[in-house]
Write an enzyme that holds these catalytic residues in place. Structure first.
Site, PDB file in Angstrom:
ATOM      1  N   TYR A 440       0.800  -1.241   0.000  1.00  0.00           N
ATOM      2  CA  TYR A 440       0.000   0.000   0.000  1.00  0.00           C
ATOM      3  C   TYR A 440       0.825   1.280   0.000  1.00  0.00           C
ATOM      4  O   TYR A 440       2.024   1.240   0.166  1.00  0.00           O
ATOM      5  CB  TYR A 440      -1.112  -0.021   1.045  1.00  0.00           C
ATOM      6  CG  TYR A 440      -0.856  -0.112   2.532  1.00  0.00           C
ATOM      7  CD1 TYR A 440       0.373   0.125   3.117  1.00  0.00           C
ATOM      8  CD2 TYR A 440      -1.934  -0.432   3.370  1.00  0.00           C
ATOM      9  CE1 TYR A 440       0.522   0.055   4.488  1.00  0.00           C
ATOM     10  CE2 TYR A 440      -1.785  -0.512   4.752  1.00  0.00           C
ATOM     11  CZ  TYR A 440      -0.552  -0.258   5.298  1.00  0.00           C
ATOM     12  OH  TYR A 440      -0.409  -0.327   6.644  1.00  0.00           O
ATOM     13  N   GLU A 441       0.166   2.361  -0.294  1.00  0.00           N
ATOM     14  CA  GLU A 441       0.816   3.668  -0.560  1.00  0.00           C
ATOM     15  C   GLU A 441       1.829   3.565  -1.701  1.00  0.00           C
ATOM     16  O   GLU A 441       2.859   4.235  -1.696  1.00  0.00           O
ATOM     17  CB  GLU A 441       1.495   4.222   0.701  1.00  0.00           C
ATOM     18  CG  GLU A 441       0.660   4.247   1.970  1.00  0.00           C
ATOM     19  CD  GLU A 441      -0.704   4.890   1.819  1.00  0.00           C
ATOM     20  OE1 GLU A 441      -0.922   5.605   0.836  1.00  0.00           O
ATOM     21  OE2 GLU A 441      -1.562   4.657   2.681  1.00  0.00           O
TER      22      GLU A 441
END
Lengths: 601, 601
Positions: A440-441
């Site tokens: 994620y990110e």
């Protein structure tokens, strides 16, 4: 059941001795960060997260979040009460600006809080964790009104925030988003669309949730140049912050996922929800990157966090579990078997973990200092240089930090043998939780392309050249020193591999950009090795000085020197292999077509 | 929902063209293994496991096994029916001896079955999977009576078997087991104790379960020289196999674990259960190693299996999911975005997986051939040599195969981005299932010590010297060939690193055995690289010949050549880095004491 004690001694070493925060006392916000204050914050926070938040980690994983038929979500037992205590204590305010209710301490200390909360309980930590990014975006791009209305409440923890980027058909490629923002007569927008993977998207910890949402206004360019950012509160608020009606945003479902079960990962449905634009139309991507960069460093720290808690528990197990005998003869002949701590392969995994976690802690807090300096250093040059350094290293902190974090958590699980696979011992949760950090990110492949495709080229390569020079300079300074010299020599060699790989990119990426893509992850790893190696050289230097001046804590500093040697011995050799992989280029990698990957028939 | 199609084309290539099974037609058991027969077995088995067993993989993981208050265990929905079909088709009998109802085909084909069943559904595959090891032990050490009573029923699948080694306080160090075996007047033993982590320990697939149990007779030496092996059927049987009373063994609980939820991992309580000794008293460890060696190769294949299924699904996703544009310009300009297959970092992960899975398949089946030859080769020398080779490589197949299997499954999950973390897509299950393979049947650290501490020294190093000579010989033969030469050159370099590391061990392990332990896992990985590299050189050679003779299937062979180049380019560079890590020895690794690992206060 696993346990966690915040590594406060190591944090204080980094903050006070390695970074020497007190030496920046002339800068705004640093003046109050005296060793007394920083020690108190570190120790008290360490106690809080270890004693209040960590005990809810395993139970939170097992119970998960519950979505009710009306779309409301209940967090695991104990989360609400622990969050109330967190808010009460003001742990989320440490490095936030005084004008909006923060303590105004350096960002370095804010990152210490992030490490501790994420190590104690990642699922819990992500509720306030996402808020940090949302606060950064409003601070940077919000109007004075938006700041006054939202920031004090988000910083105090009265309300929490989220980041709404991903949609079912697009994640990395945000130019493709379909969520619409229709302008309304009152200056607001009606937001309609579906967002997925929204961490902390709905919960019962606060009365309101402030969603930051990427959407497209009518007629906006069909690319990343056509997206705008909106504030969409879950509950509409008056200008004075009084809560009004529910807004048109609901949690459609909670994702079933591999880990971080304590956090509600939501599908959020926006059905004409009222939103207000942050910053300029079609400039949403820039605002999003402000959130994102803060979040990326935070995620790198999550990699460290899962490695740290797994490491602590593996050390305890290795000292307790008896199996077999030391290769050099029984270590405890009076017992039926030796603790597995005596076995070199167990020790290898523990030392790898020690070298990574302590080095990564130093790198991330040093990164925090660069963020502070990029805003607060006395002169423009120093601010710009610090900004270049953290821009360069953000993808490394995120990508290398989480790749190694997952690997470390996996190795610490391995120390437990079969018991590591059993839920009761808690080790498998650390691995499952750590796994998301590589994704994620921005996946770590995306981080690597950010590093190699954007950051290396920034200002004609200024940042990376400054990085090389910094490493070489410190290696040169250590030359001839009996203790530091051999460590510096291995670091300089790794830095040489990094420079060679950079040169190879310069010579080969123009002709075929796939040569850059094919080596990007390897390059990110070499830079991670060099960056951690630099931290280890610096830590060794501080330790050497402390030992020479006859510190009371000889054992602590002697262990730092040994671990610095270990890092140089065992981490730097990979740099050469990674460079060789980069230099073979993309030919054999890209030669096959889709059909060649079919394995059957 | 993920899918699986057995890689039958690749298997046929290995069996018929690479190993050329038909060329061994003069040996017993091989005469019937003509290409027609092997193709039929491979294709039909591929169809069965893909169509009948794979669809139960995800549902089996979600549902898990259920223990009822009476200690009985129900397997997930569909398992019982699928197992009945498996038994009916005789898939477990392929390489078992004809005299006990097997088909008597080469072991190579038995391993093909193991790969397919474990790829389709590891939780399911482990029910008959553990039986294979138990059958080996009874075949090798059981009395004629025991063989006649148990083998036909275990081979047919009427009954299944288990391996009972681990106890709560001991796993690796089996000398510490406490389970007792009291001799009874009728020649049987009363077995009492607790065994944990017993895969397939209780279930509803068969009417009886044959437990092979390690226990100690009264007065046995308090070490691994004092353990004996016993057959303990769940239901007592007459001499003619008729089922009688329940024996005194019950499932106390099912472990909650990270993965392989479809398999019942049991705590088994033995309470004076009736058992019969296999082989000689106090010689249980030798019998156990017969089970164990078979199981270790099987576990290595499980590493391949999870990598393979994850790879197949990642390829499909990479071709379907559109995000961003190729670095070299839009590949499909008519579409809004290109398939992520165009991105070098995605391709890197897919190519790594392709190079590993196809290479590992070749290595494991070649290992199967060595097992066949160790029993059946025409002359004693050839039998002994094959036995040395598989003894040397068993820990490599297990340790390297599962380390890379897990890494590959993790990378394939990464291809999915955020969706990889969501249960529905199935990728996270492959990672959770793969994780156990690095642990059970001896952790990979134990494999590495088996390799470096025992196998290298066997017969004065004869096996490893033969391995070096084999690799060097084939590299020399490829010298000067335009296609094979560059591949061979990189392999020879990696083999050189392996030889140097071996030499370093010889010079440094005597003075300090920790130097061996500190480098053992790295050594195992270099040998894995060289062993797979040898397979790739051989596959490239076959492919080159097929292309030259104008085969119809040009694309298949051309892809083999490209992948061989890719392996040489991207896998072999690690050998040098691993050697450098070995050569730093154990000093910085072993220098710290227990207190130095405390991170807090």
């Amino acid at each position: 059941m696993p346990s966690y004690t915040a590594p406060t001694r190591d944090t204080r070493f980094i903050v006070n001795e390695l970074l020497d925060l007190a030496s920046y006392g002339n800068l705004p916000g640093f003046e109050q960060a005296t060793p007394d204050v920083t020690d108190a914050v570190i120790n008290e926070a360490g106690r809080f997260f270890s004693e209040v938040v960590a005990p809810l980690n395993q139970s939170g994983d097992r119970e998960g979040c519950t979505r009710h038929p009306d779309g409301s979500v209940t967090t695991p037992k104990g989360f609400k009460e622990a969050f109330a205590q967190y808010r009460e204590a003001g742990w989320g305010t440490v490095s936030q600006p005084v004008e909006f209710g923060g303590m105004g301490l350096p960002h370095v200390l804010g990152l210490v809080m992030e490490e501790y909360i994420m190590t104690a309980n990642q699922g819990f930590g992500m509720y306030p964790g996402l808020t940090t990014g949302a606060v950064s975006a409003i601070l940077s791009k919000g109007s004075a009104e938006q700041q006054a209305l939202y920031l004090p409440r988000m910083i105090s923890g009265e309300w929490l925030g989220t980041m709404n980027l991903t949609e079912p058909h697009c994640g990395t490629d945000l130019g493709m988003i379909r969520t619409k923002a229709e302008p309304q007569a009152d200056g607001s927008y009606a937001i309609t669309g579906t967002k997925i993977f929204i961490s902390a998207g709905e919960h019962d910890l606060t009365d309101n949730i402030v969603h930051l949402v990427l959407a497209k206004t009518p007629g906006a360019p069909d690319s990343s140049k056509g997206i705008s950012l909106f504030i969409v509160p879950k509950v509409l608020v008056d200008a004075d912050g009084t809560l009004g009606e529910r807004n048109g945003v609901t949690c459609g479902s909670i994702e079933e996922k591999m880990g971080i079960h304590g956090n509600s990962t939501c599908v959020l449905n926006y059905d004409g929800a009222k939103g207000w634009m942050i910053g300029e139309e079609n400039k949403g991507l820039a605002a999003m990157f402000i959130m994102m960069n803060a979040a990326r460093i935070g995620v790198g720290i999550q990699g460290l966090a899962q490695a740290e808690v797994a490491y602590q528990n593996a050390v305890a197990y290795a000292l307790d579990r008896r199996q077999g005998r030391a290769l050099t003869g029984p270590a405890e002949p009076q017992e039926r078997a030796d603790p597995i701590f005596v076995h070199p392969d167990v020790r290898r995994m523990l030392m790898d973990a020690k070298a990574f976690t302590e080095g990564m802690r130093a790198l991330s807090l040093w990164g925090g200092l660069q963020i502070d300096l990029s805003h607060k250093a006395a002169d423009e040059d120093a601010r710009a240089k610090a900004d270049r350094m953290i821009s360069l290293l953000t993808p490394v902190i995120k990508g290398y930090g989480t790749d190694l974090g997952y690997q470390t958590a996996t190795n610490m699980q391995q120390v437990f043998g079969g018991h590591g696979y059993i839920a009761e011992w808690g080790m498998e949760q650390f691995v499952r939780d750590a796994r998301i950090t590589m994704i994620y990110e921005g996946t770590n492949g995306v981080q690597a392309m950010d590093l190699c495709g954007r950051k290396l080229a920034m200002n004609g390569g200024q940042a990376v050249q400054e990085f090389f020079a910094m490493v070489d300079g410190e290696c040169d300074a250590a030359k001839g020193d009996e203790t530091l010299g051999p460590i510096a020599e291995k670091l300089a060699k790794a830095n040489g591999e990094l420079k060679a790989a950079t040169m190879w990119f310069m010579q080969n990426a123009m002709a075929n950009p796939n040569n850059l893509g094919a080596g990007a992850v390897h390059y990110m790893h070499i830079m991670g090795i060099v960056a951690l190696g630099l931290m280890w050289l610096r830590m060794a230097k501080v330790a050497q000085a402390k030992l020479a001046e006859g510190s009371d804590d000889q054992a602590f500093y002697a262990a730092k020197l040994t671990t610095a040697r270990y890092f140089a011995d065992r981490f730097t050799p990979d740099a050469g292999a990674l460079r060789r992989k980069i230099e073979v280029g993309s030919d054999s990698m890209m030669a096959l077509g889709a059909d060649d990957f079919a394995t059957a028939a």
